[in-house]
Write a protein that holds these residues in place. Structure first.
Motif, PDB file in Angstrom:
ATOM      1  N   VAL A  84       0.912  -1.094   0.156  1.00 28.65           N
ATOM      2  CA  VAL A  84       0.129  -0.003   0.030  1.00 28.65           C
ATOM      3  C   VAL A  84       1.054   1.181  -0.091  1.00 28.65           C
ATOM      4  CG1 VAL A  84      -1.899   1.274   1.170  1.00 28.65           C
ATOM      5  CG2 VAL A  84      -1.865  -1.233   1.281  1.00 28.65           C
ATOM      6  N   GLU A  85       0.664   2.125  -0.941  1.00 32.07           N
ATOM      7  CA  GLU A  85       1.486   3.307  -0.907  1.00 32.07           C
ATOM      8  C   GLU A  85       0.562   4.557  -0.616  1.00 32.07           C
ATOM      9  OE1 GLU A  85       4.802   2.525  -4.430  1.00 32.07           O
ATOM     10  OE2 GLU A  85       2.980   3.374  -4.850  1.00 32.07           O
ATOM     11  N   TYR A  86       1.137   5.405  -0.015  1.00 30.19           N
ATOM     12  CA  TYR A  86       0.508   6.788   0.144  1.00 30.19           C
ATOM     13  C   TYR A  86       1.491   7.850  -0.333  1.00 30.19           C
ATOM     14  CZ  TYR A  86      -2.115   3.917   3.644  1.00 30.19           C
ATOM     15  OH  TYR A  86      -2.462   3.144   4.560  1.00 30.19           O
ATOM     16  N   ASN A  87       0.270   8.830  -0.883  1.00 37.72           N
ATOM     17  CA  ASN A  87       1.172   9.995  -1.203  1.00 37.72           C
ATOM     18  C   ASN A  87       0.305  11.300  -1.037  1.00 37.72           C
ATOM     19  OD1 ASN A  87      -0.613   9.527  -3.489  1.00 37.72           O
ATOM     20  ND2 ASN A  87       1.091   9.025  -4.948  1.00 37.72           N
ATOM     21  N   LEU A  88       0.787  12.435  -1.092  1.00 40.07           N
ATOM     22  CA  LEU A  88      -0.209  13.653  -0.828  1.00 40.07           C
ATOM     23  C   LEU A  88      -1.233  13.657  -2.245  1.00 40.07           C
ATOM     24  CD1 LEU A  88       2.115  16.318   0.715  1.00 40.07           C
ATOM     25  CD2 LEU A  88       0.781  14.949   1.817  1.00 40.07           C
ATOM     26  N   THR A  89      -2.262  14.306  -2.004  1.00 37.89           N
ATOM     27  CA  THR A  89      -3.185  14.676  -2.931  1.00 37.89           C
ATOM     28  C   THR A  89      -2.916  16.220  -3.205  1.00 37.89           C
ATOM     29  OG1 THR A  89      -4.775  15.238  -1.386  1.00 37.89           O
ATOM     30  CG2 THR A  89      -5.022  13.327  -2.060  1.00 37.89           C
ATOM     31  N   GLU A  90      -3.322  16.659  -4.332  1.00 35.85           N
ATOM     32  CA  GLU A  90      -3.357  18.162  -4.460  1.00 35.85           C
ATOM     33  C   GLU A  90      -3.739  18.766  -3.457  1.00 35.85           C
ATOM     34  OE1 GLU A  90      -1.990  19.603  -7.111  1.00 35.85           O
ATOM     35  OE2 GLU A  90      -1.480  17.437  -7.608  1.00 35.85           O
ATOM     36  N   ARG A  91      -4.644  18.647  -2.657  1.00 31.34           N
ATOM     37  CA  ARG A  91      -5.252  19.389  -1.726  1.00 31.34           C
ATOM     38  C   ARG A  91      -4.135  19.308  -0.367  1.00 31.34           C
ATOM     39  NH1 ARG A  91     -10.817  17.768   0.423  1.00 31.34           N
ATOM     40  NH2 ARG A  91     -11.109  18.558  -1.841  1.00 31.34           N
ATOM     41  N   GLY A  92      -3.383  18.184  -0.216  1.00 29.58           N
ATOM     42  CA  GLY A  92      -2.508  17.899   0.739  1.00 29.58           C
ATOM     43  C   GLY A  92      -1.315  18.654   0.127  1.00 29.58           C
ATOM     44  N   LYS A  93      -0.953  18.848  -0.973  1.00 30.86           N
ATOM     45  CA  LYS A  93       0.235  19.451  -1.499  1.00 30.86           C
ATOM     46  C   LYS A  93      -0.302  21.177  -1.093  1.00 30.86           C
ATOM     47  CE  LYS A  93       1.727  16.129  -5.056  1.00 30.86           C
ATOM     48  NZ  LYS A  93       1.385  15.968  -6.254  1.00 30.86           N
ATOM     49  N   SER A  94      -1.210  21.660  -1.459  1.00 26.69           N
ATOM     50  CA  SER A  94      -1.665  23.029  -1.179  1.00 26.69           C
ATOM     51  C   SER A  94      -1.396  23.254   0.270  1.00 26.69           C
ATOM     52  CB  SER A  94      -3.088  23.382  -1.551  1.00 26.69           C
ATOM     53  OG  SER A  94      -4.149  22.853  -0.655  1.00 26.69           O
ATOM     54  N   LEU A  95      -1.775  22.284   1.298  1.00 24.69           N
ATOM     55  CA  LEU A  95      -1.699  22.592   2.651  1.00 24.69           C
ATOM     56  C   LEU A  95      -0.003  22.606   3.067  1.00 24.69           C
ATOM     57  CD1 LEU A  95      -2.808  23.042   5.345  1.00 24.69           C
ATOM     58  CD2 LEU A  95      -2.893  20.498   5.628  1.00 24.69           C
ATOM     59  N   LEU A  96       0.798  22.062   2.170  1.00 29.15           N
ATOM     60  CA  LEU A  96       2.330  21.747   2.585  1.00 29.15           C
ATOM     61  C   LEU A  96       2.943  23.346   2.828  1.00 29.15           C
ATOM     62  CD1 LEU A  96       3.922  19.398   3.180  1.00 29.15           C
ATOM     63  CD2 LEU A  96       4.675  19.558   0.629  1.00 29.15           C
ATOM     64  N   PRO A  97       2.874  24.398   2.029  1.00 28.52           N
ATOM     65  CA  PRO A  97       3.566  25.512   2.162  1.00 28.52           C
ATOM     66  C   PRO A  97       3.259  26.161   3.610  1.00 28.52           C
ATOM     67  CG  PRO A  97       2.497  25.584  -0.030  1.00 28.52           C
ATOM     68  CD  PRO A  97       2.210  24.161   0.722  1.00 28.52           C
ATOM     69  N   ASN A  98       1.955  26.126   3.723  1.00 29.05           N
ATOM     70  CA  ASN A  98       1.479  26.498   5.222  1.00 29.05           C
ATOM     71  C   ASN A  98       2.252  25.745   6.505  1.00 29.05           C
ATOM     72  OD1 ASN A  98      -0.683  28.545   4.247  1.00 29.05           O
ATOM     73  ND2 ASN A  98      -1.346  26.577   3.530  1.00 29.05           N
ATOM     74  N   LEU A  99       2.379  24.683   6.390  1.00 29.25           N
ATOM     75  CA  LEU A  99       2.892  23.976   7.379  1.00 29.25           C
ATOM     76  C   LEU A  99       4.457  24.255   7.317  1.00 29.25           C
ATOM     77  CD1 LEU A  99       0.984  20.430   7.107  1.00 29.25           C
ATOM     78  CD2 LEU A  99       0.527  22.140   8.388  1.00 29.25           C
ATOM     79  N   LYS A 100       5.029  24.062   6.210  1.00 28.72           N
ATOM     80  CA  LYS A 100       6.439  24.367   5.911  1.00 28.72           C
ATOM     81  C   LYS A 100       6.704  25.838   6.642  1.00 28.72           C
ATOM     82  CE  LYS A 100       8.002  21.137   2.674  1.00 28.72           C
ATOM     83  NZ  LYS A 100       8.588  20.915   1.371  1.00 28.72           N
ATOM     84  N   ASN A 101       5.907  26.891   6.313  1.00 26.71           N
ATOM     85  CA  ASN A 101       6.061  28.106   7.258  1.00 26.71           C
ATOM     86  C   ASN A 101       5.857  28.045   8.624  1.00 26.71           C
ATOM     87  OD1 ASN A 101       6.233  29.426   4.760  1.00 26.71           O
ATOM     88  ND2 ASN A 101       4.190  30.028   4.652  1.00 26.71           N
ATOM     89  N   LEU A 102       5.156  27.214   9.123  1.00 28.71           N
ATOM     90  CA  LEU A 102       5.085  27.022  10.560  1.00 28.71           C
ATOM     91  C   LEU A 102       6.176  26.245  11.149  1.00 28.71           C
ATOM     92  CD1 LEU A 102       1.489  25.576  11.682  1.00 28.71           C
ATOM     93  CD2 LEU A 102       3.180  27.653  12.648  1.00 28.71           C
ATOM     94  N   VAL A 103       6.954  25.385  10.410  1.00 30.40           N
ATOM     95  CA  VAL A 103       7.995  24.726  10.702  1.00 30.40           C
ATOM     96  C   VAL A 103       9.332  25.714  10.663  1.00 30.40           C
ATOM     97  CG1 VAL A 103       9.817  23.032   9.875  1.00 30.40           C
ATOM     98  CG2 VAL A 103       7.345  22.413   9.559  1.00 30.40           C
ATOM     99  N   SER A 104       9.315  26.661   9.591  1.00 24.31           N
ATOM    100  CA  SER A 104      10.283  27.538   9.561  1.00 24.31           C
ATOM    101  C   SER A 104      10.195  28.305  10.927  1.00 24.31           C
ATOM    102  CB  SER A 104      10.247  28.503   8.367  1.00 24.31           C
ATOM    103  OG  SER A 104      10.323  27.620   7.257  1.00 24.31           O
ATOM    104  N   TRP A 105       8.979  28.933  11.111  1.00 22.21           N
ATOM    105  CA  TRP A 105       8.808  29.759  12.508  1.00 22.21           C
ATOM    106  C   TRP A 105       9.161  29.040  13.535  1.00 22.21           C
ATOM    107  CZ3 TRP A 105       6.351  29.833  16.935  1.00 22.21           C
ATOM    108  CH2 TRP A 105       6.193  30.909  17.398  1.00 22.21           C
ATOM    109  N   ALA A 106       8.682  27.795  13.701  1.00 20.37           N
ATOM    110  CA  ALA A 106       9.091  26.831  14.771  1.00 20.37           C
ATOM    111  C   ALA A 106      10.689  26.897  14.845  1.00 20.37           C
ATOM    112  CB  ALA A 106       8.578  25.555  14.551  1.00 20.37           C
TER     113      ALA A 106
END
Lengths: 124, 124
Positions: A84-106
DNA sequence: AATGTTAATTACCTTAAAGTAAGTGTCTTA
DNA sequence: TAAGACACTTACTTTAAGGTAATTAACATT
C-alpha cells in the motif's frame, strides 16, 4: 474593534480554523504530511520506520483521517504480502507550504521559546 | 530521498514542529492569538465573552501557556476589582501571519473537506 | 449588611487521544 | 513445516485534555 470583526473565528463548530486544527493538531498528522511532502510516495512500513516512535495503530488511524479529508491518497496493490502506497493529494500539497512556514517559524523561535518556558517555570 | 533528508522532522522531543504544535494544537490557543491579533489589547473577561464557549479555567490555562512561551504579554493593574490586560508580544505577532495563512487555507478548503469526510463515511 | 465586580483557583469528573500487545490473512521462502 | 513479510485490526489500558461548579480576595456600591 467590533465584535463583528471577530465572529469569523468563533462560529462554534462551523469554524474553519477549528475544523482544520482539530485534524491537524493531533500528534502525528503534520509529521506524516511533511514526510510525504518530502518523500513523494511511501509505503506503510516506510512511514512507520521513519517516524519510529509512532505505533502501528496510531499510524493507521492518522492515515485514515488524512485520507478521509482527501489530503493523502491510498494506493493498494493487490499482491501478497500486501503493498500500500501513500502520497499527498493536490489538496494535501496545497497545505504543505503553510505547514512548512510553521516549521520555519518553529525553527527560528524554538530556542527562545524554550528559554522563555524555563524562565516562566522558575518564576512561578 | 534519503532518510537524512527527513530526520529534521523526527528529532523526537527536540523536534521544533512538535514543540510548536504541542502548544498551538490545543483547543483554544490559536483562537486567542487570532483574537488578540485583531483586538490588540483585551481584558480577561473580554476574551472570555468573545469566545463564549471557553470556560474560565481553560482560558486561564491557555493564557498562562501562551505567556510562558512569551507569545502574549500580561499586564496587571493593581486595583480592585482587578484589571488584567493581554496583548501579543513581538513573537506572538510574528506567528500571526502563519496562523492567518492557515485560516485562509481552511476557509478555502473547508467545504470540500467536509464533503470528502462525508464520502469517506458512507463508503466505509 | 448584603451584593457585585474581576481574575482567578480548586477539587472533581468526563471524554478523547494515545499507547500496548496480541492476533489476522495469504502467500513465499528457507 | 515453520517462519517471515506486510498492512492492518482488535481489545484493553493509560494519560492527558477539557469541562463543571463552587470558592476566593479585596474593595465599591446599594
Amino acid at each position: 474593534m467590533s465584535k463583528n470583526n471577530l465572529e469569523k473565528y468563533l462560529d462554534a463548530d462551523n469554524c474553519p480554523v477549528r475544523n482544520v486544527l482539530d485534524r491537524i493538531g493531533d500528534k502525528w498528522s503534520v509529521l506524516v504530511i511533511l514526510l510525504l511532502g518530502d518523500a513523494d510516495t511511501l509505503r506503510f512500513n516506510e512511514i512507520h520506520k521513519y517516524i519510529g516512535t509512532i505505533s502501528q495503530k496510531m499510524l493507521t488511524v492518522t492515515l485514515k483521517k488524512l485520507e478521509a479529508d482527501d489530503l493523502i491518497h491510498r494506493e493498494i496493490y493487490p499482491q501478497i504480502p500486501p503493498k500500500v502506497e501513500y502520497n499527498l493529494t493536490e489538496r494535501g500539497k496545497s497545505l504543505l507550504p503553510n505547514l512548512k512556514n510553521l516549521v520555519s517559524w518553529a525553527n527560528e523561535h524554538m530556542v527562545e521559546i524554550k528559554s522563555a518556558r524555563a524562565t516562566a517555570l522558575t518564576s512561578s
